[in-house]
Design a protein around this motif. Structure first.
Motif, PDB file in Angstrom:
ATOM      1  N   ILE A  78      -3.388  11.410   3.552  1.00 29.63           N
ATOM      2  CA  ILE A  78      -2.822  11.348   2.208  1.00 29.63           C
ATOM      3  C   ILE A  78      -3.979  11.418   1.221  1.00 29.63           C
ATOM      4  CG2 ILE A  78      -1.376  10.047   0.623  1.00 29.63           C
ATOM      5  CD1 ILE A  78      -0.137   8.658   3.034  1.00 29.63           C
ATOM      6  N   LEU A  79      -3.982  12.433   0.369  1.00 31.60           N
ATOM      7  CA  LEU A  79      -5.109  12.705  -0.502  1.00 31.60           C
ATOM      8  C   LEU A  79      -5.432  11.519  -1.403  1.00 31.60           C
ATOM      9  CD1 LEU A  79      -7.090  14.952  -1.305  1.00 31.60           C
ATOM     10  CD2 LEU A  79      -5.455  15.616  -3.094  1.00 31.60           C
ATOM     11  N   ASN A  80      -6.715  11.105  -1.421  1.00 29.02           N
ATOM     12  CA  ASN A  80      -7.223  10.049  -2.313  1.00 29.02           C
ATOM     13  C   ASN A  80      -6.535   8.701  -2.104  1.00 29.02           C
ATOM     14  OD1 ASN A  80      -8.954  11.912  -3.696  1.00 29.02           O
ATOM     15  ND2 ASN A  80      -7.146  12.669  -4.770  1.00 29.02           N
ATOM     16  N   THR A  81      -6.001   8.483  -0.924  1.00 24.39           N
ATOM     17  CA  THR A  81      -5.233   7.271  -0.664  1.00 24.39           C
ATOM     18  C   THR A  81      -5.741   6.571   0.591  1.00 24.39           C
ATOM     19  OG1 THR A  81      -3.255   8.205  -1.701  1.00 24.39           O
ATOM     20  CG2 THR A  81      -2.930   6.315  -0.248  1.00 24.39           C
ATOM     21  N   THR A  82      -5.873   5.262   0.514  1.00 23.86           N
ATOM     22  CA  THR A  82      -6.241   4.437   1.661  1.00 23.86           C
ATOM     23  C   THR A  82      -5.111   3.458   1.950  1.00 23.86           C
ATOM     24  OG1 THR A  82      -8.593   4.582   1.092  1.00 23.86           O
ATOM     25  CG2 THR A  82      -7.931   2.818   2.596  1.00 23.86           C
ATOM     26  N   ILE A  83      -4.715   3.382   3.202  1.00 22.08           N
ATOM     27  CA  ILE A  83      -3.656   2.465   3.627  1.00 22.08           C
ATOM     28  C   ILE A  83      -4.240   1.477   4.627  1.00 22.08           C
ATOM     29  CG2 ILE A  83      -1.445   2.279   4.836  1.00 22.08           C
ATOM     30  CD1 ILE A  83      -0.752   5.054   3.780  1.00 22.08           C
ATOM     31  N   GLN A  84      -3.884   0.204   4.470  1.00 22.98           N
ATOM     32  CA  GLN A  84      -4.424  -0.844   5.346  1.00 22.98           C
ATOM     33  C   GLN A  84      -3.288  -1.760   5.798  1.00 22.98           C
ATOM     34  OE1 GLN A  84      -8.016  -2.791   3.958  1.00 22.98           O
ATOM     35  NE2 GLN A  84      -7.471  -4.711   4.978  1.00 22.98           N
ATOM     36  N   ASN A 132      -5.052   4.058  -4.306  1.00 22.56           N
ATOM     37  CA  ASN A 132      -5.000   5.463  -4.661  1.00 22.56           C
ATOM     38  C   ASN A 132      -5.973   5.766  -5.797  1.00 22.56           C
ATOM     39  OD1 ASN A 132      -3.667   7.727  -6.589  1.00 22.56           O
ATOM     40  ND2 ASN A 132      -3.234   8.166  -4.435  1.00 22.56           N
ATOM     41  N   ARG A 133      -6.699   6.911  -5.666  1.00 19.03           N
ATOM     42  CA  ARG A 133      -7.672   7.336  -6.673  1.00 19.03           C
ATOM     43  C   ARG A 133      -7.387   8.778  -7.110  1.00 19.03           C
ATOM     44  NH1 ARG A 133     -10.654   4.716  -2.682  1.00 19.03           N
ATOM     45  NH2 ARG A 133     -11.687   2.772  -3.319  1.00 19.03           N
TER      46      ARG A 133
END
Length: 290
Positions: free
Chosen positions: A3-9, A65-66
């Motif tokens: 997912i572009l510019n997105t980090t999931i934790q 998200n950035r």
């Protein structure tokens, strides 16, 4: 991730170990757990004669998200079954104004009672308006970075409905109004903080300093859910200075940090907190990072 510019934790936590512990305890076995919850479950901090086994495990889900230039937004959900849920939303934006980098940040945190109120009974024990721990907290900050200097102004407020339950050293107001030893997410507390950081690396390689002043406007009619650091059950308003000096070693000692932390804390007394708790503190730390 895809997912572009997105980090999931996603995290699942079932044991915790604090400073001074030589074992891993359950998720209610911390100094910052409300004392009624520590007593309810089987912990070393509890005093109840009838306990209810280990505290439930904890699940955390977060997304950052950035996608927009200079803007970071994030959302987090924490689930502690049979006790409490948290929703945390935060946004930070930075932009250049000549040689200065300006930053604006804000967070909102909502707390949902899922059973903690039945254990704490905050109306009777803490003088809240009811026995629910439903509550919320917001915080705002502005920063200015100019070369080696950084200046921060921040404020936060916790709703009068109840204390935010944060037992695991993940301080809700960290980076905003929290200072060393402070708990400023008690019910109906408003906090203000100014901080100045300076990096002396160009003069003394590896050296930086931090100076801050904070004011914590507390509600004298309320009693916190847990002991406030080493000051039993609290105090009134607090005015606090902090000064830190950090020195990072190089060469064969690269990764080693020397830190001196000085604090001057002036605490008001209240009808519920009659002890004199104003104090000064000095910490000397050696940290090695690898």
């Amino acid at each position: 991730n895809d997912i572009l510019n997105t980090t999931i934790q996603l995290d699942y936590i079932d044991k915790i170990k604090e400073r001074g512990m030589d074992y891993f305890g359950n998720m209610a076995e911390t100094l910052d757990t409300p004392s009624k919850i520590s007593s309810y479950y089987d912990t070393g901090y509890g005093t109840a004669t009838s306990r209810h086994g280990d505290a439930p495990d904890v699940a955390v889900f977060g997304i950052k998200n950035r996608s927009i230039d200079n803007l970071e937004v994030e959302g987090w959900v924490m689930h502690w079954p049979d006790l409490v849920d948290h929703l945390r939303l935060e946004a930070n934006y930075a932009f250049e104004a000549g040689d200065v980098i300006l930053g604006l940040g804000g967070l909102y945190m909502q707390q949902y009672d899922k059973g903690a109120g039945d254990i704490i009974v905050p109306k009777a024990n803490n003088y809240d308006s009811d026995n629910s721990v439903d509550s919320y907290l917001w915080a705002l900050r502005a920063t200015a970075n100019y070369r080696a200097a950084k200046f921060l102004l921040a404020t936060s407020h916790t709703d009068s409905g109840g204390d935010m339950i944060a037992p695991w050293r993940g301080f809700p107001t960290q980076g905003y109004t929290r200072s060393m030893t402070q708990t400023d997410w008690n019910a109906n507390t408003t906090a203000y903080k100014a901080e100045f950081d300076y990096d002396f690396d160009a003069i003394v390689a590896g050296m930086s300093t931090m100076l801050s002043y904070a004011y914590y406007d507390r509600d004298p009619s309320k009693k916190p859910y847990q002991s406030m650091t080493d000051r039993a059950y609290g105090n009134g308003d607090t005015r606090q200075w902090n000064f830190d000096v950090l020195y990072k070693l190089s060469g064969d000692w690269k990764g080693t940090e020397l830190k001196a932390r000085l604090m001057d804390q002036n605490n008001d007394k209240t009808a519920l907190a009659t002890a004199e708790t104003s104090n000064q503190e000095m910490r000397l730390e050696v940290n090695y990072r690898f």
